[in-house]
Design a protein around this motif. Structure first.
Motif, PDB file in Angstrom:
ATOM      1  N   SER A 170       0.724  -1.193   0.002  1.00 28.44           N
ATOM      2  CA  SER A 170       0.016   0.019   0.056  1.00 28.44           C
ATOM      3  C   SER A 170       0.812   1.379  -0.069  1.00 28.44           C
ATOM      4  O   SER A 170       0.306   2.193  -0.489  1.00 28.44           O
ATOM      5  N   ILE A 171       2.015   1.095   0.640  1.00 30.81           N
ATOM      6  CA  ILE A 171       2.851   2.385   0.355  1.00 30.81           C
ATOM      7  C   ILE A 171       4.180   2.143  -0.139  1.00 30.81           C
ATOM      8  O   ILE A 171       5.109   2.957  -0.148  1.00 30.81           O
ATOM      9  N   ARG A 172       4.277   1.023  -1.184  1.00 29.65           N
ATOM     10  CA  ARG A 172       5.633   0.789  -1.680  1.00 29.65           C
ATOM     11  C   ARG A 172       6.093   1.785  -2.744  1.00 29.65           C
ATOM     12  O   ARG A 172       7.180   2.154  -2.794  1.00 29.65           O
ATOM     13  N   THR A 173       5.131   2.392  -3.484  1.00 28.90           N
ATOM     14  CA  THR A 173       5.584   3.151  -4.766  1.00 28.90           C
ATOM     15  C   THR A 173       6.438   4.634  -3.729  1.00 28.90           C
ATOM     16  O   THR A 173       7.341   4.831  -4.156  1.00 28.90           O
ATOM     17  N   GLY A 174       5.784   5.174  -2.968  1.00 28.85           N
ATOM     18  CA  GLY A 174       6.231   6.318  -2.225  1.00 28.85           C
ATOM     19  C   GLY A 174       7.534   5.860  -1.409  1.00 28.85           C
ATOM     20  O   GLY A 174       8.496   6.642  -1.403  1.00 28.85           O
ATOM     21  N   TYR A 175       7.482   4.838  -0.836  1.00 27.66           N
ATOM     22  CA  TYR A 175       8.487   4.416   0.166  1.00 27.66           C
ATOM     23  C   TYR A 175       9.666   4.153  -0.646  1.00 27.66           C
ATOM     24  O   TYR A 175      10.949   4.383  -0.315  1.00 27.66           O
TER      25      TYR A 175
END
Length: 325
Positions: free
Chosen positions: A177-182
């Motif tokens: 759920s947060i991979r892209t920004g992380y």
């Protein structure tokens, strides 16, 4: 499923595509003696991060990429063999290597039949010249990093350290759920970390081995497989191969990353594990086929390597992954 132009230019592999999760692209490679899967995420323009999951002794790749690309590799598990001119080098758990990618057709080797890691691919012609200009006191320039690490020997290697582990470990368990920004944050952190490295600490010269050393390690491994029922000593190996025990130990350690006696024990226990899963032989019979005449000693050695007693392993529905074939 089609690749974007950026993915084609960055990755450049001839591979089959399969569905990915969370905006990723997955690649399956033909011609391997096992499974070779890579999952690519586009992070910034000209920058991608690839998760590599490999269960194969070797795989032949065909690749075409720009000479303006360099790659940062981190090994989490297993071992990978690389080449630089006439030298072989090995990267193991926790290690970091930086180099320009090979092009054309070439074969990569994985001595333990097992490799999990991350590769960050950076095209300095396409990446933002300054990834972090919006952060005060942070100076990260991909082109400068490529020249810093790839201009001299062509390969930079750093031994596992807590600092390297800190940068990479969280990348292996990022919630989708947060991979892209992380990934953006972690790639920026990686670049900043690399900019602080002193290239004089390069481990490459200490990791080099010849083809003869690799061949010796393979021949010793094959001999041990053929004599599982024996308790082979270093002196016996030295007599068989007409070479000093010191050279044998150095070759095994260099290629497989562990001591000769650890190698022998792991090899035997992995073989015993296959028999426990695939035959009806008794545990004592399997112990005898691997040089043990005492079931208790065999059980102790087996648990130390496999994490379960022989009885627990035989009754377990979970197959523990083979390290050696």
């Amino acid at each position: 499923m089609e690749l974007t132009n950026q993915e084609n230019e960055l990755f450049g592999y001839d591979a089959s595509l399969c569905p990915g999760d969370g905006g990723s692209t997955c690649y399956a490679f033909p011609g391997a003696d096992g499974e070779v899967m890579m999952q690519l995420y586009s992070v910034f323009p000209g920058i991608a991060l690839v998760y590599e999951n490999i269960h194969s002794h070797h795989c032949t790749f065909r690749r075409s990429v720009s000479d303006q690309i360099f790659e940062v590799h981190h090994c989490r598990e297993g071992r990978i063999e690389g080449t630089s001119q006439d030298d072989l080098f090995y990267v193991g758990p926790g290690d970091l290597s930086i180099s320009k990618p090979r092009t054309g057709e070439y074969t990569m080797h994985y001595p333990l039949h097992h490799y999990h890691g991350i590769t960050v691919i950076i095209d300095v012609a396409k990446a933002p010249r300054c990834l972090s200009c919006f952060l005060e006191d942070v100076n990260v320039q991909p082109e400068s990093l490529m020249h810093k690490f790839c201009d001299e020997s062509g390969v930079y290697i750093a031994r596992s350290t807590p600092s390297i582990a800190h940068v990479f470990e969280e990348l292996y368990s990022v919630p989708e759920s947060i991979r892209t920004g992380y990934l953006k944050v972690k790639v920026l952190e990686l670049m900043l970390f690399l900019s602080s490295i002193d290239v004089q600490t390069d481990e490459f010269s200490h990791r080099c081995f010849s083809n003869n050393q690799k061949l010796l390690a393979k021949n010793v491994s094959d001999f041990l497989v053929e004599h599982m029922e024996q308790r082979v000593t270093l002196e016996q190996l030295s007599d068989v191969f007409h070479i000093s025990g010191t050279q044998i130990k150095a070759s095994i350690k260099g290629v497989f990353g562990i001591s000769l006696y650890s190698f022998i024990r792991i090899q035997k226990m992995q073989s015993a594990a296959k028999m426990l899963q695939n035959t009806n032989l008794t545990i004592l019979e399997i112990a005898g086929l691997h040089g043990y005449d005492n079931a208790s000693k065999f059980a102790s050695a087996f648990k130390a390597v496999m994490g379960l007693t022989p009885k627990e392993y035989r009754n377990s529905p979970i197959l523990v992954e083979n390290v050696f074939r």
